[in-house]
Enzyme design. Structure first.
Site, PDB file in Angstrom:
ATOM      1  N   ARG A  96       0.565  -1.424  -0.500  1.00 17.82           N
ATOM      2  CA  ARG A  96       0.091  -0.304   0.003  1.00 17.82           C
ATOM      3  C   ARG A  96       0.943   1.080  -0.199  1.00 17.82           C
ATOM      4  O   ARG A  96       2.037   1.421   0.470  1.00 17.82           O
ATOM      5  CB  ARG A  96      -1.574  -0.160   0.906  1.00 17.82           C
ATOM      6  CG  ARG A  96      -0.303  -0.021   2.361  1.00 17.82           C
ATOM      7  CD  ARG A  96      -1.143  -0.130   3.889  1.00 17.82           C
ATOM      8  NE  ARG A  96      -0.015  -0.016   4.979  1.00 17.82           N
ATOM      9  CZ  ARG A  96       1.356   0.578   4.948  1.00 17.82           C
ATOM     10  NH1 ARG A  96       0.883   1.745   4.109  1.00 17.82           N
ATOM     11  NH2 ARG A  96       2.144   0.306   6.530  1.00 17.82           N
ATOM     12  N   GLU A  99       3.705   4.534   5.235  1.00 18.16           N
ATOM     13  CA  GLU A  99       5.253   3.967   5.149  1.00 18.16           C
ATOM     14  C   GLU A  99       4.941   2.981   6.358  1.00 18.16           C
ATOM     15  O   GLU A  99       4.297   2.354   6.224  1.00 18.16           O
ATOM     16  CB  GLU A  99       6.115   5.727   6.309  1.00 18.16           C
ATOM     17  CG  GLU A  99       6.324   6.425   4.736  1.00 18.16           C
ATOM     18  CD  GLU A  99       7.116   7.420   5.381  1.00 18.16           C
ATOM     19  OE1 GLU A  99       8.173   7.342   5.984  1.00 18.16           O
ATOM     20  OE2 GLU A  99       6.375   8.800   5.427  1.00 18.16           O
ATOM     21  N   CYS A 207       3.337   6.040  10.674  1.00 21.80           N
ATOM     22  CA  CYS A 207       3.179   6.823   9.231  1.00 21.80           C
ATOM     23  C   CYS A 207       4.812   7.873   8.707  1.00 21.80           C
ATOM     24  O   CYS A 207       4.383   8.743   8.352  1.00 21.80           O
ATOM     25  CB  CYS A 207       2.339   7.430   9.255  1.00 21.80           C
ATOM     26  SG  CYS A 207       0.882   6.134   9.443  1.00 21.80           S
TER      27      CYS A 207
END
Length: 245
Positions: A96, A99, A207
């Site tokens: 995806r 991070e 993230c």
């Protein structure tokens, strides 16, 4: 089109409505909940198969709700330095956008497989709709979820805590978003922290965002069960995206 999407500031500033219905005649979205803890590779394989079937017109759209055993996933923009404790839990390449993130018990993960050709082939509008879905669900619990122009996910202010070194008000992330699109069918989706062990987020820079924390509904003082959260998620999903079955 097979593209991992990392939501960005322009996506969140889309001028399109966050209402994201399907075209007339589209079957309701399958709403599926798995009990127990689902191994990450099993969920990933299920999504891959379902996305292919949706793209081929052989299956209806679907939302799959799961909890995972403790693990980290790496998006396509993940930086090795952001995995600060690589030996704590298994680490999976997710495919995806985004991070590193943590998944584990007490966190509701919703994998969203929608055909944008039946809706609107607009990735920015889709991400805005996912955000609105989370924000509306939080509002049902009297929690004010907010977007941030420079950070992905949904955030809550923490006025009870001291401001940051730059004087900015303290705030924490309560939900994350990371998606991929193949042949205009979406997969991966959102994760909402209901009552996970927040210490497990310390093994990564969530993230890639430094200087801010992570929270949960329980951390905010809301003791709600997963079935209650699922009910609110479903109700608000239907408002934003349309009927489920």
């Amino acid at each position: 089109m097979d593209q991992p999407i990392a939501p960005s500031a322009p996506a969140r500033l889309s001028t399109h409505s966050s209402h994201f219905p399907a075209a007339s005649g589209t079957p309701p979205v399958d709403w599926l909940i798995r009990a127990g803890l689902t191994p990450y590779p099993e969920a990933l394989a299920w999504m891959e198969a379902r996305v292919a079937a949706i793209a081929a017109g052989e299956a209806p759209e679907a939302v799959l709700l799961v909890e995972h055993p403790p693990l980290y996933t790496a998006g396509t923009s993940a930086h090795a330095d952001d995995l600060t404790d690589p030996n704590r839990f298994p680490v999976f390449d997710a495919g995806r956008g985004g991070e590193y993130t943590y998944h584990g018990p007490g966190q509701r993960v919703a994998y969203v497989m929608l055909d944008l050709k039946r809706r609107r082939p607009d990735v920015r509008a889709f991400v805005a709709a996912l955000e609105q879905w989370i924000i509306a669900t939080l509002a049902d619990m009297q929690v004010k979820g907010e977007r941030r122009e420079d950070r992905v996910g949904v955030w809550v202010s923490r006025p009870e805590r001291p401001p940051g070194p730059d004087g900015a008000p303290a705030e924490d992330k309560v939900a994350a978003i990371g998606i991929r699109i193949r042949r205009w069918v979406t997969f991966h989706g959102i994760s909402l922290n209901v009552d996970p062990d927040l210490s497990h987020f310390s093994g990564i820079v969530p993230c890639g965002v430094r200087g801010h924390g992570v929270t949960s509904l329980a951390d905010l003082g809301l003791l709600v069960s997963m079935p209650e959260v699922d009910s609110m998620l479903r109700r608000n999903f239907e408002i934003v995206f349309g009927p489920t079955v």
